[in-house]
Write an enzyme that holds these catalytic residues in place. Structure first.
Site, mmCIF file in Angstrom:
data_model
loop_
_atom_site.group_PDB
_atom_site.id
_atom_site.type_symbol
_atom_site.label_atom_id
_atom_site.label_comp_id
_atom_site.label_asym_id
_atom_site.label_seq_id
_atom_site.Cartn_x
_atom_site.Cartn_y
_atom_site.Cartn_z
ATOM 1 N N TYR A 1 0.834 -1.203 0.000
ATOM 2 C CA TYR A 1 0.000 0.000 0.000
ATOM 3 C C TYR A 1 0.871 1.257 0.000
ATOM 4 C CZ TYR A 1 -3.694 3.237 1.584
ATOM 5 O OH TYR A 1 -4.580 4.282 1.713
ATOM 6 N N ARG B 1 -10.756 -1.158 9.925
ATOM 7 C CA ARG B 1 -9.987 -0.044 10.477
ATOM 8 C C ARG B 1 -10.481 0.264 11.889
ATOM 9 N NH1 ARG B 1 -9.875 3.725 5.190
ATOM 10 N NH2 ARG B 1 -11.695 2.472 4.674
ATOM 11 N N VAL B 2 -9.679 1.057 12.607
ATOM 12 C CA VAL B 2 -9.875 1.131 14.052
ATOM 13 C C VAL B 2 -11.217 1.762 14.441
ATOM 14 C CG1 VAL B 2 -8.596 3.318 14.403
ATOM 15 C CG2 VAL B 2 -8.690 1.616 16.220
ATOM 16 N N PHE C 1 -13.965 -0.439 16.504
ATOM 17 C CA PHE C 1 -14.317 -0.133 17.897
ATOM 18 C C PHE C 1 -15.823 0.136 18.027
ATOM 19 C CE2 PHE C 1 -9.888 1.524 19.478
ATOM 20 C CZ PHE C 1 -9.395 0.226 19.393
HETATM 21 P P1 NAD Z 1 -12.718 2.066 0.575
HETATM 22 O O1 NAD Z 1 -12.064 0.719 0.609
HETATM 23 O O2 NAD Z 1 -14.030 2.222 1.255
HETATM 24 O O3 NAD Z 1 -12.870 2.584 -0.923
HETATM 25 C C1 NAD Z 1 -12.045 2.168 -1.967
HETATM 26 C C2 NAD Z 1 -12.936 1.918 -3.186
HETATM 27 O O4 NAD Z 1 -12.127 1.548 -4.311
HETATM 28 C C3 NAD Z 1 -13.913 0.748 -2.957
HETATM 29 O O5 NAD Z 1 -15.183 1.108 -3.409
HETATM 30 C C4 NAD Z 1 -13.306 -0.377 -3.791
HETATM 31 O O6 NAD Z 1 -14.265 -1.333 -4.201
HETATM 32 C C5 NAD Z 1 -12.701 0.402 -4.938
HETATM 33 N N1 NAD Z 1 -11.615 -0.314 -5.622
HETATM 34 C C6 NAD Z 1 -10.562 -0.960 -5.065
HETATM 35 N N2 NAD Z 1 -9.772 -1.487 -6.011
HETATM 36 C C7 NAD Z 1 -10.338 -1.149 -7.212
HETATM 37 C C8 NAD Z 1 -9.989 -1.402 -8.567
HETATM 38 N N3 NAD Z 1 -8.897 -2.123 -8.888
HETATM 39 N N4 NAD Z 1 -10.811 -0.914 -9.538
HETATM 40 C C9 NAD Z 1 -11.919 -0.207 -9.240
HETATM 41 N N5 NAD Z 1 -12.301 0.055 -7.967
HETATM 42 C C10 NAD Z 1 -11.511 -0.409 -6.973
HETATM 43 O O7 NAD Z 1 -11.641 3.088 1.187
HETATM 44 P P2 NAD Z 1 -11.740 4.661 1.437
HETATM 45 O O8 NAD Z 1 -11.391 4.890 2.851
HETATM 46 O O9 NAD Z 1 -12.982 5.222 0.882
HETATM 47 O O10 NAD Z 1 -10.485 5.164 0.575
HETATM 48 C C11 NAD Z 1 -10.644 5.833 -0.674
HETATM 49 C C12 NAD Z 1 -9.281 6.328 -1.143
HETATM 50 O O11 NAD Z 1 -8.733 7.238 -0.198
HETATM 51 C C13 NAD Z 1 -8.243 5.206 -1.333
HETATM 52 O O12 NAD Z 1 -7.456 5.492 -2.466
HETATM 53 C C14 NAD Z 1 -7.404 5.316 -0.085
HETATM 54 O O13 NAD Z 1 -6.095 4.848 -0.294
HETATM 55 C C15 NAD Z 1 -7.440 6.809 0.194
HETATM 56 N N6 NAD Z 1 -7.188 7.098 1.600
HETATM 57 C C16 NAD Z 1 -8.149 6.856 2.546
HETATM 58 C C17 NAD Z 1 -7.859 7.111 3.886
HETATM 59 C C18 NAD Z 1 -8.879 6.912 4.971
HETATM 60 O O14 NAD Z 1 -8.542 7.112 6.130
HETATM 61 N N7 NAD Z 1 -10.111 6.548 4.722
HETATM 62 C C19 NAD Z 1 -6.607 7.594 4.256
HETATM 63 C C20 NAD Z 1 -5.658 7.782 3.258
HETATM 64 C C21 NAD Z 1 -5.961 7.559 1.932
HETATM 65 N N1 UDP Z 2 -6.070 -0.820 15.656
HETATM 66 C C1 UDP Z 2 -6.459 -1.363 16.876
HETATM 67 N N2 UDP Z 2 -7.544 -2.179 16.900
HETATM 68 C C2 UDP Z 2 -8.262 -2.480 15.788
HETATM 69 C C3 UDP Z 2 -7.865 -1.927 14.555
HETATM 70 C C4 UDP Z 2 -6.748 -1.109 14.527
HETATM 71 O O1 UDP Z 2 -5.834 -1.103 17.925
HETATM 72 O O2 UDP Z 2 -9.245 -3.236 15.914
HETATM 73 C C5 UDP Z 2 -4.906 0.093 15.651
HETATM 74 C C6 UDP Z 2 -3.859 -0.196 14.581
HETATM 75 O O3 UDP Z 2 -2.911 -1.128 15.062
HETATM 76 C C7 UDP Z 2 -3.268 1.189 14.356
HETATM 77 C C8 UDP Z 2 -4.444 2.131 14.583
HETATM 78 O O4 UDP Z 2 -5.395 1.396 15.334
HETATM 79 O O5 UDP Z 2 -2.274 1.461 15.312
HETATM 80 C C9 UDP Z 2 -5.080 2.634 13.309
HETATM 81 O O6 UDP Z 2 -5.367 1.495 12.509
HETATM 82 P P1 UDP Z 2 -6.160 1.576 11.132
HETATM 83 O O7 UDP Z 2 -6.141 0.194 10.555
HETATM 84 O O8 UDP Z 2 -7.463 2.226 11.345
HETATM 85 O O9 UDP Z 2 -5.324 2.578 10.223
HETATM 86 P P2 UDP Z 2 -3.751 2.788 9.941
HETATM 87 O O10 UDP Z 2 -2.933 1.872 10.797
HETATM 88 O O11 UDP Z 2 -3.619 2.465 8.495
HETATM 89 O O12 UDP Z 2 -3.531 4.204 10.268
#
Ligand code: NAD
Ligand code: UDP
Length: 317
Positions: free
Chosen positions: A149, A190-191, A195
């Site tokens: 990633y 995700r966390v 939770f």
């Molecule tokens: P999400 O998993 O809910 O959304 C991702 C979407 O992309 C899903 O609908 C999935 O089906 C689609 N997808 C995955 N692979 C694909 C492919 N090969 N072709 C077409 N569609 C595909 O996640 P999200 O939290 O909504 O994240 C959206 C974007 O934002 C991602 O690029 C992610 O890396 C970025 N991002 C999110 C966070 C966050 O905290 N939510 C943080 C940093 C970056």
């Molecule tokens: N985490 C946790 N319990 C869970 C899921 C995640 O303690 O059930 C922790 C994880 O180890 C990380 C933080 O929460 O330290 C955020 O995790 P998340 O997967 O949401 O995002 P990222 O690590 O990519 O920031």
């Protein structure tokens, strides 16, 4: 004859958590919205209420394959974002990040569309600089379980800058910090969603490690405002951090979720996954300067709204 030209936006990953909110906001701005998804982690339920809207169209497509389409703007979000999901098939995650972004940049170049790239705070890895400014180059493992990633997103950013330098493509790159809110999948992993779901089901909340690691949690409406404002800027490519700079330990988050849900759940410790970043907080100075960005929703308020969403999904009357 005068033809009214409505602007068209392509949202890749539009049925995912963030994408579904972005589609709604673009419709409010009177865009014609094409929501592209392969439904790996996204769900049709997230956009079900939009189906039937004459300005909204669903397109099943995998961004690893090329796409030919005419649009004015591309918001490129397609990529699994939750560690268990992106680690499920790490090679596919890399292909999605690199080949997917390459395909979308090629499209943007051909049709002269501006393209927004959803990058991530993960490009900073386990940061040695705190808070993280855009100028920090990061501390990323090349061979760990998060690398598919992190390195995929770093390479995707590099592709954006090279398409800009070589082909003049109008790129806009945001580094998104941990974002949460309604439309997260209860099984996302995700966390915040873990939770809340655990608390509402009366299950133990799973703290990975001792819970002293920190994250800065951004409510989705703030993030989407930042994405729209950055993409509207005419003279700035990014990268730009977008998030909320309130910093919380994972244990503090768990305790807050217990209090706000009124749950009797306990906290249990589980092993800390490899390469889990120790602390993370965005330096938002550049976002304030460039787009007058301000995270308006404090964690407690955002959690209340997210808890209400999960109550409806998990415990319908
Ligand atoms: P999400 O998993 O809910 O959304 C991702 C979407 O992309 C899903 O609908 C999935 O089906 C689609 N997808 C995955 N692979 C694909 C492919 N090969 N072709 C077409 N569609 C595909 O996640 P999200 O939290 O909504 O994240 C959206 C974007 O934002 C991602 O690029 C992610 O890396 C970025 N991002 C999110 C966070 C966050 O905290 N939510 C943080 C940093 C970056
Ligand atoms: N985490 C946790 N319990 C869970 C899921 C995640 O303690 O059930 C922790 C994880 O180890 C990380 C933080 O929460 O330290 C955020 O995790 P998340 O997967 O949401 O995002 P990222 O690590 O990519 O920031």
């Amino acid at each position: 004859m005068k033809i009214r030209k409505q602007k068209t936006a392509l949202v890749t990953g539009g049925a995912g958590f963030i994408g579904s909110h972005l589609c709604r906001r673009l419709l409010e701005r009177e865009y014609y919205v094409i929501c592209l998804d392969n439904y790996f982690t996204g769900r049709r339920e997230n956009v079900r209420d939009l189906v039937g809207n004459p300005n909204f169209e669903l397109l099943r497509h995998d961004v690893v394959e090329p796409l030919h389409i005419e649009v004015d703007r591309i918001y490129h979000l397609a990529c699994p974002a939750s560690p268990p999901h992106y680690q499920y098939n790490p090679i596919k995650t890399l292909k999605t990040s690199i080949m997917g972004t390459h395909n979308m940049l090629g499209l943007a170049r051909r049709i002269r569309a501006r393209i927004f790239q959803a990058s991530t705070s993960e490009v900073y890895g386990d940061p040695e600089v705190h808070p993280q400014p855009e100028s920090y180059n990061g501390n990323v493992s090349v061979n760990g379980i998060r690398s598919c990633y992190d390195e995929g997103k770093r390479a995707a950013e590099t592709l954006c800058y090279d398409y800009h330098r070589i082909h003049g493509v109008e790129i806009r790159v945001a580094r998104i910090f941990n974002t949460y809110g309604p439309n997260m999948d209860p099984a996302d992993g995700r966390v915040v969603s873990n939770f809340i779901v655990q608390a509402l089901r009366g299950e133990d909340l799973t703290i990975y490690g001792d819970g002293s690691q920190t994250r800065s949690f951004c409510y989705v409406s703030d993030l989407v405002t930042g994405i729209l404002d950055l993409t509207d800027l005419d003279d700035f490519t990014g990268p730009l951090n977008i998030g909320n700079d309130g910093e919380f330990t994972v244990r503090e988050l768990a305790e807050l979720v217990i209090r706000l849900t009124g749950s009797k759940s306990k906290l249990v410790q589980r092993p800390l996954p490899e390469d889990d970043p120790t602390r993370r907080k965005p330096d938002l100075s550049l976002a304030r300067q460039k787009i007058n960005y301000r995270a308006a929703v404090p964690l407690e308020q955002g959690l209340k709204d997210t808890i209400a969403y999960f109550r409806d999904v998990l415990l319908p009357e």
